[in-house]
Design a protein around this motif. Structure first.
Motif, PDB file in Angstrom:
ATOM      1  N   PRO A  24       0.833  -1.199   0.000  1.00  0.00           N
ATOM      2  CA  PRO A  24       0.000   0.000   0.000  1.00  0.00           C
ATOM      3  C   PRO A  24       0.869   1.251   0.000  1.00  0.00           C
ATOM      4  O   PRO A  24       1.885   1.287   0.696  1.00  0.00           O
ATOM      5  N   ILE A  25       0.535   2.243  -0.790  1.00  0.00           N
ATOM      6  CA  ILE A  25       1.316   3.479  -0.816  1.00  0.00           C
ATOM      7  C   ILE A  25       1.046   4.291   0.432  1.00  0.00           C
ATOM      8  O   ILE A  25       1.923   4.775   1.080  1.00  0.00           O
ATOM      9  N   TRP A  26      -0.190   4.533   0.757  1.00  0.00           N
ATOM     10  CA  TRP A  26      -0.503   5.140   2.037  1.00  0.00           C
ATOM     11  C   TRP A  26      -1.833   4.578   2.485  1.00  0.00           C
ATOM     12  O   TRP A  26      -2.687   4.251   1.687  1.00  0.00           O
ATOM     13  N   GLY A  27      -1.959   4.495   3.766  1.00  0.00           N
ATOM     14  CA  GLY A  27      -3.175   3.893   4.263  1.00  0.00           C
ATOM     15  C   GLY A  27      -4.081   4.906   4.890  1.00  0.00           C
ATOM     16  O   GLY A  27      -5.186   4.592   5.309  1.00  0.00           O
ATOM     17  N   SER A  28      -3.626   6.170   4.960  1.00  0.00           N
ATOM     18  CA  SER A  28      -4.462   7.139   5.632  1.00  0.00           C
ATOM     19  C   SER A  28      -5.644   7.535   4.763  1.00  0.00           C
ATOM     20  O   SER A  28      -6.588   8.132   5.243  1.00  0.00           O
ATOM     21  N   TYR A 185      -2.500  10.504  -5.067  1.00  0.00           N
ATOM     22  CA  TYR A 185      -3.036   9.194  -5.465  1.00  0.00           C
ATOM     23  C   TYR A 185      -3.228   9.150  -6.983  1.00  0.00           C
ATOM     24  O   TYR A 185      -2.792   8.216  -7.658  1.00  0.00           O
ATOM     25  N   ASN A 186      -3.877  10.202  -7.520  1.00  0.00           N
ATOM     26  CA  ASN A 186      -4.195  10.203  -8.953  1.00  0.00           C
ATOM     27  C   ASN A 186      -2.928  10.132  -9.807  1.00  0.00           C
ATOM     28  O   ASN A 186      -2.848   9.370 -10.763  1.00  0.00           O
ATOM     29  N   LEU A 187      -1.933  10.950  -9.459  1.00  0.00           N
ATOM     30  CA  LEU A 187      -0.740  11.002 -10.302  1.00  0.00           C
ATOM     31  C   LEU A 187       0.113   9.745 -10.147  1.00  0.00           C
ATOM     32  O   LEU A 187       0.727   9.272 -11.097  1.00  0.00           O
ATOM     33  N   THR A 593      -9.930   6.637 -11.556  1.00  0.00           N
ATOM     34  CA  THR A 593      -9.830   7.229 -10.217  1.00  0.00           C
ATOM     35  C   THR A 593     -11.165   7.827  -9.760  1.00  0.00           C
ATOM     36  O   THR A 593     -11.262   8.307  -8.640  1.00  0.00           O
ATOM     37  N   GLY A 594     -12.156   7.816 -10.634  1.00  0.00           N
ATOM     38  CA  GLY A 594     -13.464   8.392 -10.282  1.00  0.00           C
ATOM     39  C   GLY A 594     -13.367   9.895 -10.042  1.00  0.00           C
ATOM     40  O   GLY A 594     -14.099  10.451  -9.230  1.00  0.00           O
ATOM     41  N   SER A 595     -12.461  10.561 -10.762  1.00  0.00           N
ATOM     42  CA  SER A 595     -12.280  12.003 -10.559  1.00  0.00           C
ATOM     43  C   SER A 595     -13.368  12.790 -11.284  1.00  0.00           C
ATOM     44  O   SER A 595     -13.829  12.381 -12.344  1.00  0.00           O
ATOM     45  N   PRO A 596     -13.734  13.938 -10.712  1.00  0.00           N
ATOM     46  CA  PRO A 596     -14.774  14.720 -11.372  1.00  0.00           C
ATOM     47  C   PRO A 596     -14.328  15.340 -12.697  1.00  0.00           C
ATOM     48  O   PRO A 596     -15.163  15.642 -13.537  1.00  0.00           O
ATOM     49  N   SER A 597     -13.019  15.543 -12.890  1.00  0.00           N
ATOM     50  CA  SER A 597     -12.584  16.208 -14.118  1.00  0.00           C
ATOM     51  C   SER A 597     -11.230  15.656 -14.540  1.00  0.00           C
ATOM     52  O   SER A 597     -10.431  15.221 -13.695  1.00  0.00           O
ATOM     53  N   ILE A 598     -10.917  15.729 -15.860  1.00  0.00           N
ATOM     54  CA  ILE A 598      -9.595  15.260 -16.285  1.00  0.00           C
ATOM     55  C   ILE A 598      -8.492  16.149 -15.721  1.00  0.00           C
ATOM     56  O   ILE A 598      -7.348  15.735 -15.629  1.00  0.00           O
TER      57      ILE A 598
END
Ligand code: ASP
Length: 645
Positions: A24-28, A185-187, A593-598
């Protein structure tokens, strides 16, 4: 397999022992990005002053002397602070004893978001003070030394994902916005997926990653291109809308499996979720057919798909363009839910209702409808009114809402009339239930379908805002759309033709004869990949015959073939049959990622109006700097730009 020695050496150098690991990269964050790799875990603290990342420490590190670098996220009562890096958060105890006064001063006085380096011991938190919500919640750091690496001034916004901030402010201070876990997370997920794509293409399937120029020349057709002035008077470069011509030329050059993470440029003005510069996973192969490209892409997505999502199921379903338009009113159907368009022309063949009669008497005239499940319960009267207004304003079409529940007193008289006589047939065809609403329209096939396709999506959004779950948010619904027409009527002049994809797309083998008689009827070997109602890729089998390419360009599309003489010439020198595809990386990652925008999956995106709000780009250039390019600005007399100047 026989490989020449230079090639086998190259591939031997690339192959690595295979070991499957996850970390896992981060768990927070409540959901964690799981890095999966067939390689070793990445070494996050090599070559740097830290020994560990903030987010990685656990009880297994108890007693270890560590050095951490991070940003101050919280401080409580000058007794402890929480340090953050990309990996997560860790609690640091501020020493209270006199001998550590200088360390205490640094840690107590440094403003929030200052960047600090601390060294100390990993200890366990006192019993009862563990934080199960924090992955590092069992331990804390007993600090011995601290250094303020750089202080942070008063921030324009807090670096906390839950803090609301306008997008303009986020873009203006993008370097701060990037500190949020969501952007991290996204990048990082984007980087991981691209890495796995490279691995799949180059290491598993022998593709060659080749860069192509971004200073190129204007090409006919397609999107508008950005121009770049040159020092030769009146001569310009163009930024390519895609490496299309180069990748085909690479096939002529015998580099028969090409791929590139390619930057593309389109000067299309402001459009939601488009960027003037964007990235494609660009692919071309020789000696391939449509099925070969489709299987390659299915494998590519399956291989690069994040492990914390449901696995991609292949093969993807496929639908013809004609079927997509007739059933979903669009060439990029969202197949996660029903509400399909149904042709109910036969119900009304002998109708006395005037507008239906009129529509059916015209060529391609139809009556079509969609059924909104439980629409009577969830759609308000004003929703129906705005649906009717939208249909009239944008499609010049009438929409008739038909409530099956006859108790609805706001049915139109026509609708009531329909209900009386046609109710059983409608119910049977539309498979409607008591609380459903049928939206009915009549008119030319394509127009009626396009309108209902739009209303289908609008109504789905409306129902979802009112609590109905129509689309499973965890579902990824891929679909191939195939058999597009080769040409479409030009928007500005419908008597002329333009390419539906691009002019290098090959016609469908069984329609080639129609090119010379009824070109509008020719289907192409163009395929689009759709994910949850978004086009995420498109490609085609190409024309590799110079004569056919010239005929299509010059005779059918009326393009200036001189602009493409290099490619026409190349096709004459033993060009192999070839085809390819490009995936829109930004949109794909946005959906994953379920992001609202590109813009949320691009490190430094442009605003909706194509500006970089951080650096104020595009910017003006002093006239003397324009001189070497032999160009001069002609300022519009009344524009704001002129005033600002
Ligand atoms: N170059 C095309 C595009 O950008 C994709 C392709 O045909 O491979 O849409």
């Amino acid at each position: 397999m026989y490989l020449p020695s230079w090639l086998s050496q190259l591939y031997r150098g690339l192959s690595r022992p295979i070991r499957r690991t996850t970390q896992p990269i981060w768990g927070s964050l409540s959901r964690s990005l799981v890095l999966s790799s067939q390689r070793r875990n990445p070494e996050f603290s090599s070559f740097v002053v830290r020994t560990n990342t903030c987010g990685e420490l656990r009880s297994s590190h108890l007693g270890q002397e560590v050095t951490l670098c991070g940003w101050i996220q919280y401080r409580r009562q000058n007794t402890f602070l929480v340090l953050r890096d990309f990996h997560g958060l860790v609690q640091v105890i501020i020493p209270q004893d006199e001998s550590a006064a200088s360390v205490r001063k640094i840690l107590c006085e440094a403003p929030m978001e200052s960047v600090v380096q601390v060294s100390g011991t990993v200890i366990s938190r006192p019993a009862g003070q563990e934080n199960p919500k924090m992955p590092t919640g069992e331990i804390e750091i007993k600090v011995k030394t601290a250094e303020l690496l750089n202080a942070c001034k008063k921030l324009p916004f807090e670096i906390k994902d839950f803090m609301k901030k306008t997008e303009a402010l986020r873009l203006q201070y993008r370097y701060l916005d990037l500190r949020s876990f969501q952007m991290q997370y996204n990048l990082r997920l984007r980087s991981q997926m691209v890495m796995k794509m490279r691995d799949y293409l180059c290491n598993l399937h022998g593709f060659v990653d080749i860069e192509t120029p971004t200073l190129f020349k204007r090409t006919p057709g397609g999107a508008k291109e950005f121009l770049v002035p040159s020092r030769e008077p009146g001569k310009f470069y163009s930024l390519p809308q895609s490496p299309q011509q180069f990748k085909q030329l690479l096939m002529v050059g015998g580099l028969d499996r090409y791929f590139q993470v390619a930057r593309c440029y389109r000067d299309e003005g402001s459009r939601p979720d488009r960027q003037p510069e964007f990235t494609q996973i660009d692919i071309e192969m020789s000696f391939v057919d449509q099925t070969g490209i489709q299987s390659l892409i299915e494998g590519l997505l399956q291989y690069s798909w994040p492990n914390d999502k449901d696995p991609v199921v292949v093969p993807f379903p496929s639908m013809t363009f004609a079927e997509a338009l007739a059933t979903y009113g669009t060439d990029k159907p969202d197949t996660r839910f029903g509400m399909k368009i149904i042709d109910i022309s036969d119900v009304f063949r002998n109708t006395e209702i005037r507008f239906l009669q009129d529509a059916l008497s015209k060529p391609h005239g139809t009556v079509k409808a969609i059924c909104i499940p439980e629409g009577a319960k969830y759609l308000k009267r004003k929703d129906i009114e705005s649906i009717r207004k939208f249909s009239a304003d944008h499609f010049d079409q009438e929409i008739l809402p038909v409530f099956l529940n006859t108790n609805r007193n706001w049915n139109s008289p026509v609708a009531n009339f329909i209900m009386e006589s046609k109710r059983p047939e409608l119910i049977r065809l539309m498979e409607t239930q008591e609380e459903d609403v049928v939206l009915l329209t009549a008119g030319e096939h394509n127009k009626a379908c396009s309108l209902l396709g739009k209303l289908r999506l609008e109504c789905a959004d409306l129902l979802e805002t009112r609590g109905v779950v129509l689309r499973d948010p965890t579902l990824f619904s891929f679909l191939w759309v195939v058999d597009f027409p080769l040409f479409l009527p030009k928007e500005e002049n419908p008597r002329e033709l333009e390419s539906a994809h691009h002019p290098f797309t090959a016609p469908h083998p069984s329609d080639i004869h129609l090119l010379y008689t009824e070109p509008k009827k020719v289907r192409s070997q163009h395929y689009d990949l759709v994910l949850n109602g978004n086009e995420i890729g498109g490609g085609s089998i190409r024309i590799h015959n110079a004569e056919l390419q010239r005929y299509i360009l010059a005779t059918l599309l009326k393009e200036d073939v001189k602009l493409l003489s290099h490619i026409l010439q190349a096709l004459d020198y033993g060009a192999p049959p070839h085809g390819g595809i490009a995936l829109g990386l930004d949109r794909l990652i946005c959906l994953v990622t379920g992001s609202p925008s590109i813009r949320d999956v691009i490190a430094f995106p442009k605003s909706f109006r194509g500006h970089d709000l951080m650096s104020n780009t595009p910017d003006s250039i002093p006239p003397e700097e324009l001189k070497p390019y032999h160009i001069q600005v002609s300022w519009p007399t009344d524009s704001k730009a002129a005033k600002a100047h």
